[in-house]
Design a protein around this motif. Structure first.
Motif, PDB file in Angstrom:
ATOM      1  N   UNK A 139       0.863  -1.187   0.000  1.00 26.57           N
ATOM      2  CA  UNK A 139       0.000   0.000   0.000  1.00 26.57           C
ATOM      3  C   UNK A 139       0.898   1.235   0.000  1.00 26.57           C
ATOM      4  N   UNK A 140       0.679   2.178  -0.929  1.00 24.52           N
ATOM      5  CA  UNK A 140       1.507   3.381  -0.941  1.00 24.52           C
ATOM      6  C   UNK A 140       1.330   4.183   0.353  1.00 24.52           C
ATOM      7  N   UNK A 141       2.439   4.657   0.878  1.00 23.21           N
ATOM      8  CA  UNK A 141       2.403   5.395   2.145  1.00 23.21           C
ATOM      9  C   UNK A 141       3.618   6.303   2.229  1.00 23.21           C
ATOM     10  N   UNK A 142       3.567   7.211   3.160  1.00 18.92           N
ATOM     11  CA  UNK A 142       4.731   8.001   3.542  1.00 18.92           C
ATOM     12  C   UNK A 142       5.295   7.319   4.786  1.00 18.92           C
ATOM     13  N   UNK A 143       6.582   7.012   4.773  1.00 23.47           N
ATOM     14  CA  UNK A 143       7.220   6.253   5.850  1.00 23.47           C
ATOM     15  C   UNK A 143       8.291   7.119   6.516  1.00 23.47           C
ATOM     16  N   UNK A 144       8.262   7.171   7.848  1.00 22.12           N
ATOM     17  CA  UNK A 144       9.287   7.921   8.585  1.00 22.12           C
ATOM     18  C   UNK A 144      10.634   7.236   8.416  1.00 22.12           C
ATOM     19  N   UNK A 145      11.649   8.014   8.063  1.00 26.15           N
ATOM     20  CA  UNK A 145      12.984   7.463   7.852  1.00 26.15           C
ATOM     21  C   UNK A 145      13.672   7.069   9.163  1.00 26.15           C
ATOM     22  N   UNK A 146      13.167   7.520  10.306  1.00 26.10           N
ATOM     23  CA  UNK A 146      13.774   7.195  11.601  1.00 26.10           C
ATOM     24  C   UNK A 146      13.057   6.028  12.286  1.00 26.10           C
ATOM     25  N   UNK A 147      11.736   6.152  12.497  1.00 27.43           N
ATOM     26  CA  UNK A 147      11.015   5.151  13.289  1.00 27.43           C
ATOM     27  C   UNK A 147      10.123   4.225  12.458  1.00 27.43           C
ATOM     28  N   UNK A 148      10.038   4.471  11.158  1.00 25.49           N
ATOM     29  CA  UNK A 148       9.246   3.652  10.228  1.00 25.49           C
ATOM     30  C   UNK A 148       7.737   3.761  10.422  1.00 25.49           C
ATOM     31  N   UNK A 149       7.278   4.757  11.160  1.00 26.12           N
ATOM     32  CA  UNK A 149       5.826   4.987  11.261  1.00 26.12           C
ATOM     33  C   UNK A 149       5.315   5.270   9.862  1.00 26.12           C
ATOM     34  N   UNK A 150       4.148   4.688   9.523  1.00 20.36           N
ATOM     35  CA  UNK A 150       3.626   4.887   8.175  1.00 20.36           C
ATOM     36  C   UNK A 150       2.355   5.728   8.198  1.00 20.36           C
ATOM     37  N   UNK A 151       2.197   6.519   7.156  1.00 22.50           N
ATOM     38  CA  UNK A 151       1.056   7.424   7.008  1.00 22.50           C
ATOM     39  C   UNK A 151       0.423   7.160   5.649  1.00 22.50           C
ATOM     40  N   UNK A 152      -0.831   6.745   5.672  1.00 21.74           N
ATOM     41  CA  UNK A 152      -1.547   6.417   4.440  1.00 21.74           C
ATOM     42  C   UNK A 152      -2.452   7.583   4.068  1.00 21.74           C
ATOM     43  N   UNK A 153      -2.440   7.938   2.809  1.00 22.23           N
ATOM     44  CA  UNK A 153      -3.282   9.001   2.280  1.00 22.23           C
ATOM     45  C   UNK A 153      -4.754   8.674   2.560  1.00 22.23           C
ATOM     46  N   UNK A 154      -5.539   9.693   2.847  1.00 26.61           N
ATOM     47  CA  UNK A 154      -6.953   9.506   3.152  1.00 26.61           C
ATOM     48  C   UNK A 154      -7.729   8.825   2.039  1.00 26.61           C
ATOM     49  N   UNK A 155      -7.423   9.155   0.793  1.00 23.56           N
ATOM     50  CA  UNK A 155      -8.103   8.528  -0.341  1.00 23.56           C
ATOM     51  C   UNK A 155      -7.796   7.046  -0.436  1.00 23.56           C
ATOM     52  N   UNK A 156      -6.546   6.680  -0.166  1.00 22.63           N
ATOM     53  CA  UNK A 156      -6.147   5.267  -0.187  1.00 22.63           C
ATOM     54  C   UNK A 156      -6.847   4.526   0.951  1.00 22.63           C
ATOM     55  N   UNK A 157      -6.880   5.122   2.139  1.00 17.15           N
ATOM     56  CA  UNK A 157      -7.537   4.487   3.284  1.00 17.15           C
ATOM     57  C   UNK A 157      -9.023   4.278   3.009  1.00 17.15           C
ATOM     58  N   UNK A 158      -9.670   5.265   2.440  1.00 14.07           N
ATOM     59  CA  UNK A 158     -11.098   5.155   2.123  1.00 14.07           C
ATOM     60  C   UNK A 158     -11.334   4.024   1.135  1.00 14.07           C
ATOM     61  N   UNK A 159     -10.468   3.931   0.159  1.00 13.55           N
ATOM     62  CA  UNK A 159     -10.580   2.882  -0.848  1.00 13.55           C
ATOM     63  C   UNK A 159     -10.398   1.496  -0.217  1.00 13.55           C
ATOM     64  N   UNK A 160      -9.441   1.374   0.711  1.00 16.09           N
ATOM     65  CA  UNK A 160      -9.221   0.109   1.404  1.00 16.09           C
ATOM     66  C   UNK A 160     -10.446  -0.297   2.222  1.00 16.09           C
ATOM     67  N   UNK A 161     -11.058   0.657   2.917  1.00 19.83           N
ATOM     68  CA  UNK A 161     -12.246   0.347   3.711  1.00 19.83           C
ATOM     69  C   UNK A 161     -13.409  -0.100   2.832  1.00 19.83           C
ATOM     70  N   UNK A 162     -13.598   0.568   1.691  1.00 16.94           N
ATOM     71  CA  UNK A 162     -14.668   0.160   0.761  1.00 16.94           C
ATOM     72  C   UNK A 162     -14.401  -1.244   0.217  1.00 16.94           C
ATOM     73  N   UNK A 163     -13.156  -1.506  -0.135  1.00 17.08           N
ATOM     74  CA  UNK A 163     -12.783  -2.818  -0.664  1.00 17.08           C
ATOM     75  C   UNK A 163     -12.992  -3.899   0.396  1.00 17.08           C
ATOM     76  N   UNK A 164     -12.562  -3.635   1.626  1.00 20.75           N
ATOM     77  CA  UNK A 164     -12.726  -4.596   2.718  1.00 20.75           C
ATOM     78  C   UNK A 164     -14.205  -4.885   2.953  1.00 20.75           C
ATOM     79  N   UNK A 165     -15.028  -3.854   2.918  1.00 19.19           N
ATOM     80  CA  UNK A 165     -16.469  -4.024   3.111  1.00 19.19           C
ATOM     81  C   UNK A 165     -17.060  -4.912   2.025  1.00 19.19           C
ATOM     82  N   UNK A 166     -16.667  -4.663   0.777  1.00 19.57           N
ATOM     83  CA  UNK A 166     -17.150  -5.453  -0.354  1.00 19.57           C
ATOM     84  C   UNK A 166     -16.718  -6.921  -0.237  1.00 19.57           C
TER      85      UNK A 166
END
Length: 121
Positions: free
Chosen positions: A69-96
């Motif tokens: 899944x495309x994300x922005x990843x912290x170069x120090x701690x590896x915390x990941x941040x997913x774009x809101x549009x991608x997250x919404x799409x994942x939730x719709x897909x999971x529901x389906x």
């Protein structure tokens, strides 16, 4: 760009928003090509860089693992941040997928969804 931290209440199936915020100038900066990057909210030291992550979504007896899944990843701690549009799409897909009766599904994220799901821009 908003950042949202949320969790799923497994008893009710509801998503609980823990916090939602728009990064201020201290956390948001720009690369030379003018693409926005963010200072990590978790470690407060690293900057995010484009990458991919895996997302685990669970609801009742259903589990979806989405890889690459495309994300922005912290170069120090590896915390990941997913774009809101991608997250919404994942939730719709999971529901389906869950409504099809699937219990466990592991997929590779694709820019064109395998299951049609409406996404607002």
């Amino acid at each position: 760009m908003f950042h949202v931290v949320a969790t799923l209440n497994r008893d009710t199936g509801n998503i609980i928003v823990i916090t939602a915020y728009e990064p201020d100038d201290e956390h948001l900066c720009f690369r030379k090509n003018q693409k926005a990057i963010m200072k990590c909210v978790m470690c407060k030291r690293g900057e995010t860089k484009p990458g991919v992550t895996s997302v685990l979504l669970t609801r009742d007896d259903f589990t979806l693992v989405m890889r690459d899944v495309p994300a922005e990843i912290c170069e120090i701690c590896s915390e990941d941040y997913i774009d809101g549009g991608v997250a919404k799409r994942l939730y719709h897909l999971a529901d389906e997928i869950q409504h099809q009766g699937t219990l466990i599904d592991v997929r590779k994220y694709q820019t064109t969804p395998e299951v049609s799901c409406p996404v607002e821009g």
